[in-house]
Write an enzyme that holds these catalytic residues in place. Structure first.
Site, PDB file in Angstrom:
ATOM      1  N   HIS A  52       0.866  -1.184   0.000  1.00  0.00           N
ATOM      2  CA  HIS A  52       0.000   0.000   0.000  1.00  0.00           C
ATOM      3  C   HIS A  52       0.900   1.230   0.000  1.00  0.00           C
ATOM      4  O   HIS A  52       2.062   1.177   0.432  1.00  0.00           O
ATOM      5  CB  HIS A  52      -0.898   0.008   1.232  1.00  0.00           C
ATOM      6  CG  HIS A  52      -1.989  -1.018   1.184  1.00  0.00           C
ATOM      7  ND1 HIS A  52      -3.043  -1.003   2.061  1.00  0.00           N
ATOM      8  CD2 HIS A  52      -2.189  -2.086   0.377  1.00  0.00           C
ATOM      9  CE1 HIS A  52      -3.847  -2.016   1.801  1.00  0.00           C
ATOM     10  NE2 HIS A  52      -3.349  -2.692   0.780  1.00  0.00           N
ATOM     11  N   GLU A  54       1.150   3.823   1.836  1.00  0.00           N
ATOM     12  CA  GLU A  54       1.725   4.199   3.123  1.00  0.00           C
ATOM     13  C   GLU A  54       2.942   3.343   3.464  1.00  0.00           C
ATOM     14  O   GLU A  54       3.980   3.843   3.908  1.00  0.00           O
ATOM     15  CB  GLU A  54       0.695   4.042   4.253  1.00  0.00           C
ATOM     16  CG  GLU A  54      -0.564   4.849   4.087  1.00  0.00           C
ATOM     17  CD  GLU A  54      -1.689   4.072   3.418  1.00  0.00           C
ATOM     18  OE1 GLU A  54      -1.454   3.420   2.373  1.00  0.00           O
ATOM     19  OE2 GLU A  54      -2.819   4.128   3.935  1.00  0.00           O
ATOM     20  N   CYS A  82      -5.853   1.899   6.095  1.00  0.00           N
ATOM     21  CA  CYS A  82      -6.556   0.689   6.519  1.00  0.00           C
ATOM     22  C   CYS A  82      -5.921   0.178   7.819  1.00  0.00           C
ATOM     23  O   CYS A  82      -4.953   0.746   8.318  1.00  0.00           O
ATOM     24  CB  CYS A  82      -6.470  -0.378   5.421  1.00  0.00           C
ATOM     25  SG  CYS A  82      -4.800  -1.056   5.195  1.00  0.00           S
ATOM     26  N   CYS A  85      -2.156  -0.718   7.443  1.00  0.00           N
ATOM     27  CA  CYS A  85      -1.293   0.470   7.384  1.00  0.00           C
ATOM     28  C   CYS A  85      -1.263   1.200   8.723  1.00  0.00           C
ATOM     29  O   CYS A  85      -0.206   1.672   9.145  1.00  0.00           O
ATOM     30  CB  CYS A  85      -1.751   1.388   6.262  1.00  0.00           C
ATOM     31  SG  CYS A  85      -1.469   0.642   4.627  1.00  0.00           S
TER      32      CYS A  85
END
Length: 152
Positions: A52, A54, A82, A85
């Protein structure tokens, strides 16, 4: 530079994700007013469920400073993090999370759950919500609209 300027950098990275066919999410890590980490969503292209924006940005920043702890760093991301993360953000000890669009399906900064407000957890980053939210939301909406039309 201010929060909006850093979010614009994250939006530019979201465009890179879209060009890869990924959900357009971008992130930057900032320390002392300087971007030290950049990332865009790439779980499909990298064949990595943890890629992801991040996480990619935090990996980049950690390599730059030579430490997995990102103490004193701020993370700017175009979409609310999420649970995965948010957990990584906590483990890295990011000082502040600044996000654009809320995520009503998987958001872990208040939309579905708020891990940063969970008193049983030992670390709590400050969360700033809604920076350039309209622009961030519009980019995501356009991406999914184009996908639906292509499948149509």
């Amino acid at each position: 530079m201010n929060d909006a300027d850093f979010m614009r950098e994250a939006l530019a990275l979201a465009e890179q994700a879209a060009a890869l066919g990924e959900v357009p999410v971008g992130a930057v890590v900032v320390k002392d007013g300087v971007v030290i980490g950049r990332g865009c969503n790439q779980p499909i292209s990298a064949r990595d469920p943890t890629a992801h924006a991040e996480v990619v940005a935090m990996r980049d920043a950690a390599a730059v400073i030579g430490n997995y702890r990102l103490v004193g760093c701020d993370l700017y991301v175009t979409l609310e993090p999420c649970v995965m993360c948010a957990g990584a953000i906590m483990h890295a000890r990011v000082r502040r999370v600044v996000y654009g669009a809320a995520d009503p399906k998987t958001g872990a900064c208040g939309s579905v759950v708020d891990l940063f407000a969970e008193t049983k957890l030992n670390y709590h980053a400050t969360v700033v919500r809604g920076v350039l939210a309209d622009e961030c939301s519009a980019r995501l909406s356009a991406f999914f609209r184009q996908r639906r039309q292509a499948q149509g």
